[in-house]
Design an enzyme around this catalytic site. Structure first.
Site, short mmCIF file in Angstrom:
data_model
loop_
_atom_site.label_atom_id
_atom_site.label_comp_id
_atom_site.label_asym_id
_atom_site.label_seq_id
_atom_site.Cartn_x
_atom_site.Cartn_y
_atom_site.Cartn_z
N THR A 148 -9.97 52.74 10.21
CA THR A 148 -8.66 52.77 10.26
C THR A 148 -7.92 54.07 10.31
O THR A 148 -7.00 54.24 11.22
CB THR A 148 -8.17 51.80 9.11
OG1 THR A 148 -8.78 50.44 9.18
CG2 THR A 148 -6.63 51.89 8.93
N SER A 197 -16.78 50.89 10.44
CA SER A 197 -17.59 51.54 9.46
C SER A 197 -18.44 50.47 9.11
O SER A 197 -19.60 50.71 8.78
CB SER A 197 -16.94 51.68 8.11
OG SER A 197 -16.61 50.80 7.39
N THR A 220 -12.93 51.90 5.75
CA THR A 220 -13.14 51.64 4.24
C THR A 220 -14.11 50.40 3.98
O THR A 220 -14.65 50.23 2.92
CB THR A 220 -11.74 51.08 3.58
OG1 THR A 220 -10.96 50.04 4.48
CG2 THR A 220 -10.68 52.25 3.79
N ASP A 221 -14.21 49.82 5.19
CA ASP A 221 -15.06 48.57 4.89
C ASP A 221 -16.52 48.56 4.04
O ASP A 221 -16.87 47.96 3.50
CB ASP A 221 -15.36 47.56 6.23
CG ASP A 221 -13.83 46.95 6.50
OD1 ASP A 221 -13.00 47.40 6.15
OD2 ASP A 221 -14.13 46.71 7.85
N1 DAS Z 1 -11.31 48.08 7.67
C1 DAS Z 1 -11.06 48.88 8.31
C2 DAS Z 1 -10.86 50.18 7.71
O1 DAS Z 1 -10.47 50.09 6.54
C3 DAS Z 1 -12.22 49.30 9.39
C4 DAS Z 1 -13.38 49.96 9.02
O2 DAS Z 1 -13.81 49.69 7.77
O3 DAS Z 1 -14.00 50.77 10.08
O4 DAS Z 1 -11.12 51.54 7.93
#
Ligand code: DAS
Length: 338
Positions: A16, A62, A94-95
């Site tokens: 993100t 991710s 963050t995933d």
């Molecule tokens: N959910 C998104 C983020 O928080 C996508 C990811 O993890 O790539 O970055």
């Protein structure tokens, strides 16, 4: 004479924090497009904090990162540190941060700070949090007091240990929490504060060779009425280990026990809790499917490691050819060092 600024390598992996649209309204959704150079250029407050060395390492959601990517990233981080970087920042989605940061903490052999961050609001949204997170991540990466703490996750002005941090919310900018111990510290007015430090870090694991496919480890969350039929499939599907996210302190329905008992005779089966905080029990309950029952049947207690982190540890142990007794020993160390 002015003191030179610390040099910080910034690796971008997508997510993100790096996601924008293609500029054509209505064509659907943001995707990772920005690299490390663009990410740091968007934070003018970094000037005077560090000399930055941006590296566009991957450009992906991710959830598409792999253990192979992490082994390569750990090597690239060590190379930057060997070349004189004072610390490293990794920006990514963050995933999977709770897994990737823990893997880096097991793979990177250097006391200098490695700080992982990302964003919950992409750069096209009001109040995008990426720039603030990059700034505080760089400030922590420069801080001598952040050395020797293992890989850190810096997010929303809080400093978390990779070993305990969890993503707890789908959209909140305060998504990263360490429910068992709390954050190690925070960043205020640009100053990192470390209030608590881990007593010891888990032993490092040698970087596995990525020439061969890394071993697959399954993660299974136990739920009401479970009968163990998925456990019966684990070996047939080619998994070399299983992590069980059990009820509460380490419990499964009695009718799952036979399948786990059979599986644990062939491959390592690690017992964690689905609760998301605390430690798996080892000596309290005695009913069929209790932690005492399962451990007596050969399952391995994960201590405070949750299912995701136990799976990272088990995967890296298997990838570095630890046998079952080596795996038991490594989890025993992890329990001691909680
Ligand atoms: N959910 C998104 C983020 O928080 C996508 C990811 O993890 O790539 O970055």
């Amino acid at each position: 004479m002015t003191t030179p600024l610390p040099q910080i390598a910034v690796f971008s992996l997508g997510g993100t924090i790096a996601s924008t649209s293609d500029g054509q309204a209505g064509t659907g959704g943001v995707t990772p497009r920005l690299g490390a150079r663009e990410l740091v250029a968007a934070v003018p407050q970094l000037e005077g904090v560090a000399t930055l060395d941006p590296v566009a390492f991957r450009q992906t959601a991710s959830g598409d990162l792999t253990f192979e990517d992490l082994v390569a990233l750990a090597g690239a981080i060590e190379q930057k540190l060997a070349d004189g970087a004072a610390g490293v920042v990794v920006t990514q989605g963050t995933d999977s941060i709770e897994e990737t940061s823990f893997a880096l903490s097991l793979l990177v052999e250097d006391p200098r700070p490695v700080v992982v961050t990302g964003a919950m609001r992409n750069p096209t949204l009001a109040g995008a949090d990426g720039p603030a997170n990059i700034l505080s991540a760089v400030q922590v990466a420069c801080a001598p007091q952040a050395q020797g703490l293992g890989t850190l996750v810096v997010f929303n002005d809080e400093i978390h240990a990779a070993r305990y941090v969890r993503k707890t919310h789908t959209s909140s900018t305060a998504t990263f929490q360490s429910p068992t111990v709390g954050p190690l510290g925070w960043v205020v007015e640009g100053r990192p504060r470390i209030a608590l430090a881990p007593t010891a870090s888990l032993p490092l694991i040698a970087k596995p060779s990525t020439e061969e496919t890394l071993p697959a480890v399954a993660l299974l969350t136990v739920s009401l009425g479970d009968d163990g039929r998925l456990v019966d499939q684990v070996m047939a599907l080619g998994y070399q280990g299983l992590v069980v996210e059990s009820f509460g302190g380490g419990h499964v329905p009695a009718r799952m026990v036979a399948a786990l008992d059979t599986l644990a005779a062939s491959i390592p089966v690690v017992l964690t809790s689905r609760t998301g905080a605390g430690e798996v029990l080892t000596e309290t309950y005695g009913f069929p499917g209790s932690e005492r029952d399962l451990l007596a049947r050969g399952l391995i207690a994960a201590g405070t490691l949750d299912g995701l982190k136990a799976r990272v540890l088990l995967t890296l142990l298997l990838a570095t050819r630890h046998d079952v007794s080596g795996i038991r020993e490594a989890f025993a160390r992890a329990r001691e060092l909680s």
